[in-house]
Design an enzyme around this catalytic site. Structure first.
Site, PDB file in Angstrom:
ATOM      1  N   THR A 176       2.674 -44.454  -5.636  1.00 34.81           N
ATOM      2  CA  THR A 176       3.553 -44.801  -6.761  1.00 34.81           C
ATOM      3  C   THR A 176       2.698 -45.345  -7.897  1.00 34.81           C
ATOM      4  O   THR A 176       1.545 -45.754  -7.693  1.00 34.81           O
ATOM      5  CB  THR A 176       4.528 -45.927  -6.368  1.00 34.81           C
ATOM      6  OG1 THR A 176       3.793 -47.163  -6.246  1.00 34.81           O
ATOM      7  CG2 THR A 176       5.254 -45.617  -5.070  1.00 34.81           C
ATOM      8  N   ASP A 177       3.284 -45.381  -9.094  1.00 35.74           N
ATOM      9  CA  ASP A 177       2.638 -46.155 -10.134  1.00 35.74           C
ATOM     10  C   ASP A 177       2.895 -47.623  -9.807  1.00 35.74           C
ATOM     11  O   ASP A 177       3.690 -47.956  -8.919  1.00 35.74           O
ATOM     12  CB  ASP A 177       3.187 -45.755 -11.518  1.00 35.74           C
ATOM     13  CG  ASP A 177       2.207 -46.096 -12.623  1.00 35.74           C
ATOM     14  OD1 ASP A 177       2.269 -45.452 -13.684  1.00 35.74           O
ATOM     15  OD2 ASP A 177       1.358 -46.998 -12.427  1.00 35.74           O
ATOM     16  N   TRP A 178       2.238 -48.492 -10.521  1.00 36.84           N
ATOM     17  CA  TRP A 178       2.284 -49.918 -10.177  1.00 36.84           C
ATOM     18  C   TRP A 178       3.628 -50.524 -10.561  1.00 36.84           C
ATOM     19  O   TRP A 178       4.016 -50.503 -11.720  1.00 36.84           O
ATOM     20  CB  TRP A 178       1.119 -50.620 -10.876  1.00 36.84           C
ATOM     21  CG  TRP A 178      -0.156 -50.662 -10.074  1.00 36.84           C
ATOM     22  CD1 TRP A 178      -0.891 -51.767  -9.764  1.00 36.84           C
ATOM     23  CD2 TRP A 178      -0.873 -49.566  -9.485  1.00 36.84           C
ATOM     24  NE1 TRP A 178      -2.016 -51.436  -9.037  1.00 36.84           N
ATOM     25  CE2 TRP A 178      -2.024 -50.088  -8.832  1.00 36.84           C
ATOM     26  CE3 TRP A 178      -0.664 -48.191  -9.402  1.00 36.84           C
ATOM     27  CZ2 TRP A 178      -2.943 -49.298  -8.139  1.00 36.84           C
ATOM     28  CZ3 TRP A 178      -1.578 -47.393  -8.722  1.00 36.84           C
ATOM     29  CH2 TRP A 178      -2.694 -47.946  -8.093  1.00 36.84           C
TER      30      TRP A 178
ATOM     31  N   SER B  78       6.848 -49.489  -9.698  1.00 34.52           N
ATOM     32  CA  SER B  78       7.629 -48.415 -10.321  1.00 34.52           C
ATOM     33  C   SER B  78       8.728 -47.899  -9.400  1.00 34.52           C
ATOM     34  O   SER B  78       9.409 -46.936  -9.734  1.00 34.52           O
ATOM     35  CB  SER B  78       6.704 -47.235 -10.665  1.00 34.52           C
ATOM     36  OG  SER B  78       6.164 -46.690  -9.464  1.00 34.52           O
TER      37      SER B  78
END
Ligand code: GLC
Length: 690
Positions: free
Chosen positions: A250-252, A254
């Site tokens: 995942t993005d941080w 998110s």
């Protein structure tokens, strides 16, 4: 020679995907054996990041901690997390690299960064970013490769290969359609299937086919669900349509629901200590998620790391420190080839000797223009514009922060620096701030030999001073050594060859993405805290333009941009003639060689980027007027001519058929268009697809 290298490198990437040190099958078997020895708690620990930028190790089973670091334009040092690297080279921004149209250079650029990862114990590089330049205001355009999926794909496949060949894992990001940063966690990109496949996905597909082993999902929702926990995005598009089989992270901060994360096809929640850590065990105990999904996540992570050899060798290899000078050279070459000369009435090149005083003023004389956020790279020994111009022109240049009218009028020429401060986490206006706009208009009106130098991560509004500027040089965010390249271009030591990877509109209202900001709202100018961002109501960004992004849009609407996609001048001139096709008709199993003769008709050596577009004459569905499907960068001496060949495959004629959920090549008439820019077609020829 660089051109030849580029051609060779491109061929290699297309034909031979990266061979992992450990085969997929062997890595999968080893991952399965490790999994069988792990407790549930150890599995849950592995699928959730820790210490902000690490994949958890498991010393009991010989699994090392692995450090991840940003990003596409160099290693973003976080000395509070890793003391392994004292410095890293700040390369010109990725949009500048895209402006080189030189895939071989993308390979060198990425290989350099991959070596710095190895020197700094970085196992996974959190780059390349490749979201599409849909709106000029996006704060992260500088991190990506522009508006055209074909150009982005050709650059990305080489970038990915360059990082992989150093034994570092590159990360394709942000998957998918994260094309603005305005309240990014609360935006929902509403994108139809055909637009996803024709515009958003090709660069990711090229990266996957080149061997990419990590993908980062994006902050935004796609069609109503956050990408990081969206089964259509991860299982459907990424793993299904694109055939991706490695790690997904995942993005941080998110993702927002452990059960959805676990069941979406996602593997790794970053930075960790959030939903997986808090809820996964309870969900297992309650029978609401299956251990088989947890096993799949853990196995994906371990298989990827094993395949790259990360469980069998140290990441860190200090012998790469010796290559930093070569990396700086690569950054210089990238800047040289990425600078785009948009306009020149003959004022450039400004000779080093002779002529009167050159007055220099503006935003980035003493500070380096650079994009902010996770992509930012501090660099070292950064060369300011003042230093670079002084080294080139000596006492011919005078630097005046607030020049008077008299001083401006008296100068033999003016170099005026302007641009923008772009950053992740926020978008910025297309128009310059009012005071800056007034300053530029004033200065270009007082001296007819004013060269405007733009340092920005995307297009800016130039309409009100474009005509009065004697020249306009687009130098993007140049990196630590880029101002030397700029000085070389200004004095003629380097002949500019860059071409716009974007369209620069006259007014933002002309752009396809105009109207994405919810009614009544204004762009915020500083990066938001998480709480403030999450407090914003979810808003929907309808990709109403469909596949008509960038030049596709302006040509469909008949709107003349200020500078068209593919634009870029040289200090020499080129002539295109004698277009020949290898056949007048092709089958869906064949290929078509497009030949033309390019000549340097000027007085200095230069590089030209021959662009090949395909125009469907009678398409069964509405299609763009033309689409870029090939290019070649060719360096010629004055007077030299060269036969240039670009090969097209049937896929280059295809559109995404939503009825078949697949690519379709419609039989019929097509035109092959060849020229130096999307709005400067020199040659065309017809071909029939059987
Ligand atoms: C950031 C960015 C992403 C980056 C990650 C780690 O918010 O969106 O590109 O790799 O978090 O810094």
């Amino acid at each position: 020679m660089a051109i030849a290298f580029a051609a060779i490198a491109t061929t290699l990437a297309a034909a031979t995907p990266f061979q992992t040190p450990v085969s997929y099958e062997a890595a999968d078997a080893r991952a399965g054996a490790l999994l069988a020895q792990m407790t549930t708690a150890e599995k849950l620990q592995l699928i959730s990041g820790y210490n902000s930028f690490y994949i958890h190790g498991l010393p009991r089973l010989g699994i090392p901690d692995l450090y991840l670091s940003d990003a596409t334009q160099g290693v973003h040092l976080r000395k509070n997390l890793s003391q392994q690297l004292d410095k890293s080279v700040a390369f010109p921004c990725p949009l500048s690299l895209a402006a080189t149209w030189n895939p071989g250079l993308a390979y060198r650029y990425a290989h350099s960064i991959g070596e710095e990862c190895r020197a700094g114990n970085v196992a996974v590089l959190l780059g390349p970013g490749m979201d599409i330049y849909r709106v000029s205001q996006c704060g992260r355009n500088f991190e990506y490769f522009g508006e055209d999926p074909f150009l982005a794909a050709r650059m990305i496949e080489q970038y990915v290969r360059g990082v992989l060949d150093t034994g570092t894992i590159p990360t394709l990001k942000h998957f998918v359609a994260n094309d603005t940063d305005y309240f990014r966690r609360k935006s929902d990109s509403v994108v139809d299937e055909r637009t996803l496949h024709e515009i958003s996905l090709p660069a990711f597909k090229a990266g996957i086919d080149a061997g990419a082993m990590a993908v980062m999902t994006s902050y935004n929702q796609l069609n109503g669900e956050w990408c990081g926990q969206n089964p259509y995005v991860i299982t459907g598009l990424l793993r299904g349509s694109l055939g991706y089989k490695w790690l997904v992270m995942t993005d941080w901060t998110s993702v927002w629901d452990a059960k959805k994360i676990i069941e979406s096809g996602q593997d790794l929640e970053m930075p960790g200590k959030k939903f997986i850590a808090a809820d996964a065990q309870r969900l297992l105990d309650e029978g609401k998620v299956k251990i088989a999904d947890i096993d799949r996540m853990a196995r994906d992570i371990m298989r990827t790391c094993i395949a790259m050899g990360l469980y069998d060798r140290p990441v860190k290899d200090v012998h790469y420190l010796a290559n930093f000078p070569a990396h700086v050279q690569c950054a210089l070459d990238s800047a040289r080839e990425g600078i785009v000369l948009l306009k020149n009435n003959g004022v450039l090149p400004l000779a080093k000797q002779g002529g009167g005083k050159i007055l220099v003023s503006g935003l980035f004389v003493d500070q380096l223009a650079r994009g902010g956020g996770s992509a930012d790279v501090e660099g070292y020994d950064a060369l300011t514009l003042r230093q670079a111009l002084t080294a080139t022109y000596g006492d011919r240049v005078t630097f005046v922060a607030e020049p008077t009218d008299a001083e401006l009028k008296a100068a033999s020429a003016v170099l005026l620096s302007t641009g923008t401060f772009d950053s992740e986490g926020r978008d910025r206006p297309f128009a310059l701030p009012e005071a800056e706009e007034k300053r530029v208009q004033r200065i270009v009106s007082l001296n007819p030999r004013t060269v405007v130098i733009v340092n920005s991560g995307g297009g800016i509004q130039m309409t009100h001073w474009n005509d009065r500027a004697a020249a306009i040089v687009y130098a993007w965010f140049p990196g630590q050594i880029g101002n030397r390249a700029l000085a070389e271009v200004l004095c003629g030591d380097t002949n500019p060859s860059g071409k716009l990877p974007i369209t620069i509109e006259r007014r933002f209202e002309d752009a396809p993405g105009y109207g994405y900001i919810p009614a009544g709202e204004q762009l915020y100018t500083t990066r938001l805290q998480l709480e403030a961002e999450m407090a914003h109501p979810l808003f929907h960004i309808a990709y109403k333009e469909g596949v008509f992004v960038g030049y596709r849009w302006y040509e469909k609407k008949g709107i003349a941009p200020l500078y068209a996609f593919g634009t870029g001048l040289s200090y020499t001139t080129f002539d295109y003639k004698d277009l020949r096709l290898s056949a007048q008709a092709m089958t869906q199993a064949g290929q078509l060689d497009v030949h033309c003769t390019l000549s340097n008709t000027g007085r200095v050596a230069g590089a030209e980027i021959v662009q090949v577009y395909v125009h469907p004459v009678h398409a069964p569905i509405e299609r763009p007027e033309k689409e870029l499907k090939g290019f070649a960068k060719v360096t010629l001496a004055p007077g030299e001519s060269r036969d240039v060949t670009v090969t097209l495959a049937p896929r280059d004629f295809a559109y995404w058929d939503v009825g078949r959920h697949d690519w379709t090549v419609a039989p019929g008439e097509y035109e092959i268009l060849v020229g130096r820019a999307s709005d400067h077609i020199a040659l065309h020829a017809a071909v029939t697809m059987r």
